[in-house]
Design a protein around this motif. Sequence first.
Motif, short mmCIF file in Angstrom:
data_model
loop_
_atom_site.label_atom_id
_atom_site.label_comp_id
_atom_site.label_asym_id
_atom_site.label_seq_id
_atom_site.Cartn_x
_atom_site.Cartn_y
_atom_site.Cartn_z
N CYS A 87 -1.65 -2.32 5.79
CA CYS A 87 -2.08 -1.28 4.84
C CYS A 87 -3.24 -0.47 5.41
CB CYS A 87 -2.50 -1.91 3.52
SG CYS A 87 -1.17 -2.80 2.67
N TYR A 89 -4.70 3.87 6.38
CA TYR A 89 -4.28 5.17 6.88
C TYR A 89 -5.39 5.77 7.74
CZ TYR A 89 -6.90 6.27 2.60
OH TYR A 89 -7.84 6.31 1.62
N TYR A 148 -1.40 5.97 -2.53
CA TYR A 148 -1.75 4.76 -1.79
C TYR A 148 -1.70 3.52 -2.66
CZ TYR A 148 -4.18 1.42 1.13
OH TYR A 148 -4.50 0.30 1.87
N HIS A 164 4.02 3.66 0.55
CA HIS A 164 2.79 3.78 -0.23
C HIS A 164 1.65 3.02 0.43
CE1 HIS A 164 4.16 5.90 -3.84
NE2 HIS A 164 5.29 5.21 -3.77
N THR A 166 0.67 3.13 3.32
CA THR A 166 -0.05 3.97 4.28
C THR A 166 -0.29 5.37 3.71
OG1 THR A 166 2.08 4.53 5.33
CG2 THR A 166 0.81 2.72 6.31
N ALA A 167 -0.21 5.53 2.41
CA ALA A 167 -0.39 6.82 1.73
C ALA A 167 0.64 7.84 2.18
CB ALA A 167 -1.81 7.36 1.94
#
Length: 245
Positions: A87, A89, A148, A164, A166-167
């Motif tokens: 997880c 970004y 995210y 989601h 990693t946005a």
Amino acid sequence: MKALSVGVRTLVWLAVLAAIAFALYAFSRSRPQDVPWTPLDLSQPVGMFTRAKIGDLAGDFAGCRTLLDAAGVRYTALPPRDDAGQCGYDDAVRMRGGGSRTIAITPDVGVSCRVATGMALWEWQVVQPAAQKHFGEPVVRIENFGSYNCRRIYGRDTGAFSEHATANALDIAAFVLADGRRVSVVGDWTAGQGRDDAAKAAFLREVRDGACGVFSTVLSPDYNAAHRDHFHFDQATRGFGGACR
């Protein structure tokens, strides 16, 4: 005579190739979004290679932001985020309403720059024309369920991580028109008996279909019950093809 014939054939082929090259040049000038070698331009309509060009922005955060800047998109670049596991970004922006060509996204939301690029094109080239067509009113607000979320697909304990995480995805719930009418995925996907009900259902399908040209993945209530109340858009790497359901 034989040598002359060969020369004539060569000239004919050169003329044909020149004509093809000129036609391709003219086409690329008039429809740059429909040829693979022209750079992405957010002022151009969605074309055959738009989605692929957005995908090529992966890993080019600076180039992606340059596109948003040139198009007048209001945003704030977010600092990198590194959560446990897969997880986080390093290419996210927080979209804000009120730019020179964008409409309000509610609430403000942080997404990957590629998702923001897709949203800008979708709003300008798909959502607003569809709203004028079906309602004679512009959309002034797009409501979302967020981006995210550090989780696996469908929140499972095992399996692949969601975009989601990693946005790189955004869930769209509803649209608000200038006259105050609200069009929601959960309430209006299936048309009721009234004339306005049919217009809302047709609008939702049109903007869903139009999203397929700018997002790698587009999921709607037609996909499964988990998407009964929203559209899921993401920019997952899928090669040339995308998923649109």
